[in-house]
Design an enzyme around this catalytic site. Sequence first.
Site: not given
Ligand code: ADP
Length: 400
Positions: A10, A17, A89, A178, A209-210, A239, A330, A334, A384
């Site tokens: 990726n 990655k 990817r 996605h 992030n997205g 964004r 993310g 979480n 993914e």
């Molecule tokens: P990407 O889209 O780059 O793959 P991720 O899926 O890793 O990103 O998500 C990144 C987001 O997840 C960031 O905004 C980060 O703050 C959030 N995040 C990660 N761990 C936590 C947590 N414990 N609580 C709240 N948000 C989290």
Amino acid sequence: MSKNAVLVINCGSSSLKFSLIKPETSELIVSGIAERLLTKDAFIKTKYNGVKDQQSLSGNFDHEAALEKIVEFLLENKLDKDLVGVGHRIVHGGEAYSQPTLVTEEVKEGIENLAKLAPLHNLVNLTGILASEKAFADLPQVTVYDTAFHQTMPEKAYLTGLPYHFYKDHGVRNYGMHGTSHYFVTKQAAEMLGKPYEESSFISAHLGNGCSITAVENGRSVDTSMGLTPLAGVVMGTRSGDIDPGIIFHLVDKLGYSVDDVNRILNKESGLLGISGMSNDCRTIEDAVVNDNDERANLTMDIFCYRIAKTIASYTAALTHLDGIIFTGGIGENSNLVRERVGKSLKLLGVEIDPERNLAARFGNSGKISTDSSHNCWVIPTNEEQVIAEQTFALIQQEK
Ligand code: ADP
């Protein structure tokens, strides 16, 4: 024993990655990332057999050099012998690539041509393919597209309100992103329910992030919040998501910003970062809400969660039945705060989040977060890489 491992790649603009996966058993053998490529601070991290390692890559390492390093690592650990192929990817497959596809000269040209729809992603994805062809000359290379899962959307969902010729002549339509993540988590949810995927309907919220939300009806994507580009839909890390298109003219004609400025503002300076004035990282915002009672952080969270809930609710127009709502990515995996606020706005839809279940579903713990009388809501960690490995493996087997 026959070869059964796939290397998944990726490529981002400054990162690469990779994961070595045995798709039949979902075994993740090695994972890693080369970051800050093309700078003097480039480094590579690997995790193998539970052991984490990090090495700096001095000398302006590019994607090709990073891949050579990965080959070295695989050879050193005798991991190359099981390798059956490489899965890439690719962000934008347009209308041409709705299935995993073996790399040919024509496919590489196709990916390059589609860079006009995803300039930040497709060219760097192509760099990964070219580097991998050099590194693994004898192995089949397979492309798996982020947009592919959404190619089942009906015209009413993927066409925009623009004059029709923009679609016919220039491919201007909603494609969605996605896709592999939405596919993975909805498939997992169907398995959890013990229902055939082809009869299951879900709304999945990929919040990283997205961020994108997708409606899946009987195992097929029928609507999604990202559009021609990943800028559309809900508010994201940096964004803006959907805004009145008239704002763009206002910024240019009345406030004197250039088109490049507006592009940068909408993609890089908006969203959680722009509203909070604090950070694009959900953890920082959440921390300011919970620990500092910060007003702007609280407003940022409210806007973010309201837009997500509004989009989820709008997809009741796209579905004939709903087996559940899934949170992933993310933030989705979480942030109990985000899930709680989204859930509150969906009360009319019959959603009720169970506070204890919601709090428990974090940091890799997944499962149901709704009460027993609510519509099902789950946290399901996305994977993914596993989808890319499975689809790469299946295509290679099929071509044999
Ligand atoms: P990407 O889209 O780059 O793959 P991720 O899926 O890793 O990103 O998500 C990144 C987001 O997840 C960031 O905004 C980060 O703050 C959030 N995040 C990660 N761990 C936590 C947590 N414990 N609580 C709240 N948000 C989290």
